[in-house]
Write a protein that holds these residues in place. Structure first.
Motif, PDB file in Angstrom:
ATOM      1  N   THR A   1      -2.160   5.537  -5.892  1.00  0.00           N
ATOM      2  CA  THR A   1      -3.528   5.823  -6.328  1.00  0.00           C
ATOM      3  C   THR A   1      -4.569   5.634  -5.226  1.00  0.00           C
ATOM      4  N   LYS A   2      -4.363   4.641  -4.365  1.00  0.00           N
ATOM      5  CA  LYS A   2      -5.349   4.355  -3.329  1.00  0.00           C
ATOM      6  C   LYS A   2      -5.182   5.273  -2.122  1.00  0.00           C
ATOM      7  N   SER A   3      -6.284   5.489  -1.456  1.00  0.00           N
ATOM      8  CA  SER A   3      -6.232   6.281  -0.223  1.00  0.00           C
ATOM      9  C   SER A   3      -5.556   5.463   0.875  1.00  0.00           C
ATOM     10  N   SER A   4      -4.993   6.168   1.833  1.00  0.00           N
ATOM     11  CA  SER A   4      -4.337   5.542   2.972  1.00  0.00           C
ATOM     12  C   SER A   4      -4.606   6.405   4.196  1.00  0.00           C
TER      13      SER A   4
ATOM     14  N   ARG B   1       0.826  -1.205   0.000  1.00  0.00           N
ATOM     15  CA  ARG B   1       0.000   0.000   0.000  1.00  0.00           C
ATOM     16  C   ARG B   1       0.866   1.263   0.000  1.00  0.00           C
TER      17      ARG B   1
ATOM     18  N   ASP C   1       1.693   2.254  -3.444  1.00  0.00           N
ATOM     19  CA  ASP C   1       0.546   2.533  -4.320  1.00  0.00           C
ATOM     20  C   ASP C   1       0.225   4.017  -4.253  1.00  0.00           C
TER      21      ASP C   1
ATOM     22  N   HIS D   1      -1.668  11.950  -2.252  1.00  0.00           N
ATOM     23  CA  HIS D   1      -2.396  10.740  -2.606  1.00  0.00           C
ATOM     24  C   HIS D   1      -1.501   9.514  -2.392  1.00  0.00           C
ATOM     25  N   GLY D   2      -2.121   8.399  -2.081  1.00  0.00           N
ATOM     26  CA  GLY D   2      -1.383   7.156  -1.938  1.00  0.00           C
ATOM     27  C   GLY D   2      -0.857   6.915  -0.543  1.00  0.00           C
TER      28      GLY D   2
END
Length: 373
Positions: free
Chosen positions: A340-343, A335, A338, A357-358
Motif C-alpha cells: 500500500t505504501k509508496s517506495s 516495506r 507492504d 504500488h508498494g
C-alpha cells in the motif's frame, strides 16, 4: 528481480538488483551543490561540494569519475537521473559478507558479521580514524534455502567493504544467480590484498576480479575503502552507498541503469558492461559519520530519510553497527512486503509508465560502518 541483459548475480547475501533509483532526482537539502564538468582525455570529472547550513565550517568534498564509454551508455538511458541529480543527502550503511577466506577478512555466510577496521584518515589534521563495521543480510523468502543472490565482504587488512547483487533473471536458465556475485567478491578480496600498500586502485581491483570470475551469471558491484584521503569507492549498477552526518544524508551514490529495472552489470560472457564503466567516488569523512553500503533490496524499499532516521535513532541509543544494519534491513523487508505504501521502486515504476504500488521483495544486504577515531 532486475532485467537480465545476460545478467545474474552470484553471492550469498544479495538482493535482486533492480535497475531503478529514479527518486535520486531530489536535490540535496541543506547543502549548496557546485557541479563542474570538464573533459580529460577519456575521463569525465565532476566535483561536488556539499556544505551543511547547520555547520557552515564543515565542508564535504567529493569527486566522481566515469569513462566516456560509461557516459555514452548513460546517453541511452531514458531515465537520466544519473548525474548531479544523483547526489542526495542521506544516511549510509554498508553490508558485508562473502565467500573469500583470507586473513583479516570476514567471509562467513552467517546472517550477520561485525569487524573493526583501523585506518589513518586523510583529513587536514591527519586524524587517526577507523571503520567499525557490521552487516546483516535478509535473503528473499523464496531464496532462503539457497542463501539468496547477494554477496558482500568486510576486509580488515585493506579497510574496505564490498557488495554484489546477482541478477535473478539467470534463474530462468537454471543458473544459480548467487554464484557469480560470490565469486566476484571473493576475487575482489584477493585483488585488494595484492594492491600496493597506501596505493589502492579499486578499478584495477574490480577489473582483476572480473577477469578471474568464471562462474555463470552477472551482477552489480560496489566497493568502498577508507584511505588517507577519505572514502574511495567504485560502483557499477544499482547497489551503492550513503553517508550520514549528524542524522542527515550527506552523500549518496547514484545508480547506473540502462532503463527502469535494468542496471549496469558485469557479465560472465563479457558482453555486458565493463569495470571501466563504473563510477569512482572520493568523499571526505570525519569522526561521527556513518557509512551504509547495500544492494538494491535496501535502496528500492527505503527512502533516504528512512535510512538516516534509523541511523539517528541507533546512534542515540548507543547501538553497534551490526544491530543498526539489522534494523535497517528489517525495516526494508517490512516495506518490501507492504503493498500500500509508496517506495522508491514504486515511484520509479510509475515514472516509467507502470502501474505499480508498494515495495519490492528482494534479497537485502546492509553494511553499516561507524567512522570513529
Amino acid at each position: 528481480m532486475a532485467i537480465c541483459g545476460s545478467r545474474t548475480h552470484i553471492g550469498h547475501f544479495v538482493g535482486n538488483i533492480t535497475a531503478m533509483r529514479l527518486h535520486y532526482s531530489s536535490s540535496a537539502k541543506s547543502s549548496a551543490v557546485f557541479y563542474n564538468k570538464r573533459g580529460f582525455q577519456n575521463v569525465c570529472k565532476a566535483n561536488i561540494s556539499l556544505r551543511s547550513k547547520e555547520r557552515p565550517n564543515n565542508l564535504m568534498f567529493s569527486q566522481y569519475f566515469t569513462t566516456d564509454a560509461a557516459r555514452r551508455r548513460s546517453d541511452l538511458n531514458p531515465h537520466k537521473r544519473f548525474g548531479l541529480e544523483g547526489f542526495r543527502n542521506l544516511s549510509l550503511e554498508c553490508f558485508s559478507s562473502g565467500t573469500a577466506s583470507a586473513s583479516n577478512v570476514s567471509s562467513d555466510n552467517s546472517k550477520d558479521t561485525e569487524q573493526v577496521v583501523d585506518v589513518v584518515d586523510s583529513s587536514e589534521a591527519k586524524i587517526h580514524l577507523k571503520l567499525n563495521s557490521g552487516s546483516f543480510y535478509l535473503p528473499h523468502p523464496a531464496k532462503a534455502k539457497t542463501g539468496g543472490e547477494d554477496a558482500h565482504f568486510i576486509c580488515t587488512l585493506t579497510p574496505a567493504i564490498g557488495v554484489a547483487d546477482g541478477v535473478g533473471g539467470w534463474a530462468d536458465l537454471g543458473i544459480d544467480a548467487g554464484l557469480y556475485a560470490r565469486e566476484l567478491m571473493s576475487h575482489s578480496l584477493t585483488a585488494l590484498q595484492e594492491e600496493p600498500k597506501g596505493s589502492v586502485d579499486l578499478i584495477r581491483v574490480l577489473e582483476k576480479a572480473y577477469v578471474r570470475t568464471k562462474a555463470k551469471g552477472s551482477c552489480t558491484a560496489c566497493i568502498v575503502a577508507l584511505t588517507d584521503e577519505g572514502l574511495y569507492a567504485v560502483n557499477l549498477g544499482d547497489s551503492g552507498f550513503i553517508l550520514v552526518r549528524n542524522g542527515c544524508a550527506a552523500f549518496k551514490s547514484p545508480a547506473q541503469q540502462h532503463g527502469f529495472n535494468f542496471p549496469y552489470q558485469l557479465d560472465c560472457n563479457k558482453a555486458g558492461d565493463s569495470p571501466s564503466s563504473a563510477m569512482v567516488f572520493k568523499v571526505t569523512v570525519e569522526r561521527g559519520d556513518v557509512l551504509i553500503v547495500g544492494t538494491d533490496g535496501l535502496f528500492d524499499n527505503l527512502y533516504d530519510e528512512d535510512i538516516s532516521g534509523v541511523v539517528l535513532q541507533a546512534m542515540e541509543a548507543g547501538l553497534g553497527p551490526r544491530v543498526t544494519a539489522q534494523r535497517i534491513a528489517e525495516l526494508a523487508q517490512q516495506r518490501a512486503m507492504d503493498h500500500t505504501k509508496s517506495s522508491p521502486f514504486s515511484d520509479g515504476a510509475r515514472e516509467a509508465g507502470f502501474d505499480y504500488h508498494g515495495g519490492k521483495l528482494d534479497d537485502i544486504t546492509v553494511v553499516v560502518s561507524y567512522i570513529t577515531e
